[in-house]
Scaffold this active site. Structure first.
Site, PDB file in Angstrom:
ATOM      1  N   LYS A  33      74.739  84.158  45.180  1.00 32.13           N
ATOM      2  CA  LYS A  33      74.333  82.827  45.658  1.00 32.13           C
ATOM      3  C   LYS A  33      75.082  81.768  44.866  1.00 32.13           C
ATOM      4  O   LYS A  33      75.708  82.037  43.858  1.00 32.13           O
ATOM      5  CB  LYS A  33      72.829  82.585  45.489  1.00 32.13           C
ATOM      6  CG  LYS A  33      71.935  83.587  46.173  1.00 32.13           C
ATOM      7  CD  LYS A  33      71.960  83.464  47.677  1.00 32.13           C
ATOM      8  CE  LYS A  33      71.097  84.552  48.297  1.00 32.13           C
ATOM      9  NZ  LYS A  33      71.624  85.048  49.537  1.00 32.13           N
ATOM     10  N   SER A  87      74.880  85.916  53.984  1.00 39.62           N
ATOM     11  CA  SER A  87      74.259  84.763  53.329  1.00 39.62           C
ATOM     12  C   SER A  87      75.245  83.800  52.670  1.00 39.62           C
ATOM     13  O   SER A  87      74.905  82.656  52.415  1.00 39.62           O
ATOM     14  CB  SER A  87      73.234  85.216  52.290  1.00 39.62           C
ATOM     15  OG  SER A  87      73.870  85.731  51.144  1.00 39.62           O
TER      16      SER A  87
END
Length: 189
Positions: free
Chosen positions: A92, A49
């Site tokens: 993230k 990710s």
């Protein structure tokens, strides 16, 4: 008769030296434990990710202290407890900060805030090439909410799917990439 006092002196010196070594070892272990559990935490990246900036298997050190003294800023990479299962850790990039409105349109992220009431397409130079941010989202962030996205937008479970990130879930910011050695880096943001 002289051997016994001399032997006792050696034994006393040995036990004094040994006791000093034990004290130093205990102090070092306590300090290492305090640093490990309250200041810096190791973290392994799992998944794709955050590619191309953080790859599967990268070993990171997370700064758990600085956010007590400074605000979380857009663009910083953070580690947090996944809101839908707090036993899992996610990594993230912070895109939206409290009080802003985030909109995804035409494959880009637009930020609306007091300085940019008409909206601002943010610079995402950390992305590889012309990355399109999929989704059709418009969200106003509350006082303690953040909007986070993975750098690999096509392979990221992030705020587009599960919503905003509460401040209380944030563990800390990525501070050091320690492994692999040839990609080691310190992130100052």
């Amino acid at each position: 008769y002289l051997i016994i006092p001399q032997l006792m002196g050696y034994l006393k010196s040995f036990f004094t030296f040994s006791w000093d070594i034990i004290k130093v070892a205990v102090i070092a272990l306590v300090l290492a434990g305090l640093v490990r559990y309250f200041l810096v935490q190791p973290f392994f990246v799992e998944g794709a990710s955050m590619e191309p900036n953080f790859l599967d298997g990268h070993y990171l050190l997370i700064d758990e202290v600085s956010y007590y003294f400074k605000e979380i800023k857009r663009g910083e990479v953070i580690v947090f407890h996944y809101p839908l299962d707090t036993s899992k850790y996610y990594i993230k990039r912070v895109i939206g900060i409290p009080g802003e409105t985030i909109e995804i349109k035409k494959g880009k992220v637009v930020i609306y805030n007091d300085d940019n009431p008409e909206g601002l397409f943010i610079d995402e130079s950390y992305l590889l090439g012309e990355v399109i941010t999929t989704g059709d989202t418009k969200k106003r962030l509350a006082r303690n909410e953040f909007f986070v996205l993975g750098d690999n937008r096509l392979a990221s479970s992030d705020s587009r799917q599960w919503g905003t990130l509460p401040r209380s879930n944030i563990v800390g910011r990525v501070w050091v990439r320690a492994w692999p050695i040839n990609q080691a880096a310190v992130f100052g943001y």
